[in-house]
Design an enzyme around this catalytic site. Structure first.
Site, mmCIF file in Angstrom:
data_model
loop_
_atom_site.group_PDB
_atom_site.id
_atom_site.type_symbol
_atom_site.label_atom_id
_atom_site.label_comp_id
_atom_site.label_asym_id
_atom_site.label_seq_id
_atom_site.Cartn_x
_atom_site.Cartn_y
_atom_site.Cartn_z
ATOM 1 N N ASP A 1 -5.066 7.360 -4.778
ATOM 2 C CA ASP A 1 -5.041 8.044 -3.489
ATOM 3 C C ASP A 1 -4.211 9.310 -3.626
ATOM 4 O O ASP A 1 -3.245 9.339 -4.393
ATOM 5 C CB ASP A 1 -4.430 7.137 -2.413
ATOM 6 C CG ASP A 1 -5.349 5.997 -2.011
ATOM 7 O OD1 ASP A 1 -6.581 6.157 -2.099
ATOM 8 O OD2 ASP A 1 -4.832 4.941 -1.600
ATOM 9 N N ASP B 1 -12.425 7.131 0.478
ATOM 10 C CA ASP B 1 -12.038 6.589 1.778
ATOM 11 C C ASP B 1 -12.607 7.440 2.914
ATOM 12 O O ASP B 1 -13.108 6.909 3.913
ATOM 13 C CB ASP B 1 -10.511 6.545 1.909
ATOM 14 C CG ASP B 1 -9.845 5.664 0.873
ATOM 15 O OD1 ASP B 1 -10.485 4.718 0.382
ATOM 16 O OD2 ASP B 1 -8.673 5.930 0.554
#
Length: 178
Positions: A127, A141
């Protein structure tokens, strides 16, 4: 010839194309961030509004379920299989885009879970996007969320995956609605 089979094939190609683009963009951006930032390092991009922060997440959003990464592997695998099976009756452009985004995002995070450390099927998702008051996330995402929002919009509009409107049979050859 505009047969239902041709419409399904075109929508499947659209779904696959959207999924591949989402997957490639996710992979390239993750690799770039891994080469640019050290784990935990953060760089301001647009003041406090947007930061690039490299973190690894073994759980889901908000690091929920960090102790069971294999569960998210199973969930993502189930999503991928469901979309591929559902794509057989796909005749809606809107649903093709929505499902393509979800498929590409699910595959992006699934690849991390399979191939990244600490172990196969227990890998951590890379991330790197950070906005205020929100957990760090990635392109995959974002694709899943945008695809989910589009799916909800399609459902509220009453558009079925086969292009028919809710209450119609969906077997007519008039083409897709959305």
């Amino acid at each position: 010839m505009n047969t239902p089979a041709v419409h399904r094939q075109r929508r499947f190609v659209l779904l696959a194309g959207v999924a591949v683009v989402a997957l490639v963009v996710d992979f390239v951006t993750k690799q770039f961030m891994l080469n640019w930032l050290a784990p935990g390092e953060s760089v301001e991009i647009v003041g406090e509004l947007l930061r690039f922060t490299l973190v690894f997440n073994s759980g889901a959003a908000f690091s929920i379920g960090s102790g069971v990464p294999w569960l998210f592997f199973l969930i993502a695998s189930g999503v991928v299989v469901y979309i591929l099976v559902a794509a057989r009756k796909l005749r809606s452009t809107g649903w093709a885009v929505a499902l393509g985004l979800i498929l590409g995002g699910a595959c992006g995070n699934l690849i991390d879970r399979v191939f990244r450390a600490p172990a196969p099927l227990h890998g951590e998702v890379v991330d790197w996007l950070q906005v205020p008051n929100w957990p760090v996330f990635n392109v995959a995402d974002s694709c899943i969320v945008v695809g989910g929002i589009l799916a909800v919009i399609m459902a509220f509009k009453g558009v079925n995956m086969d292009g028919s409107l809710e209450g119609e049979s969906g077997t007519g050859g008039e083409g897709e609605r959305a």
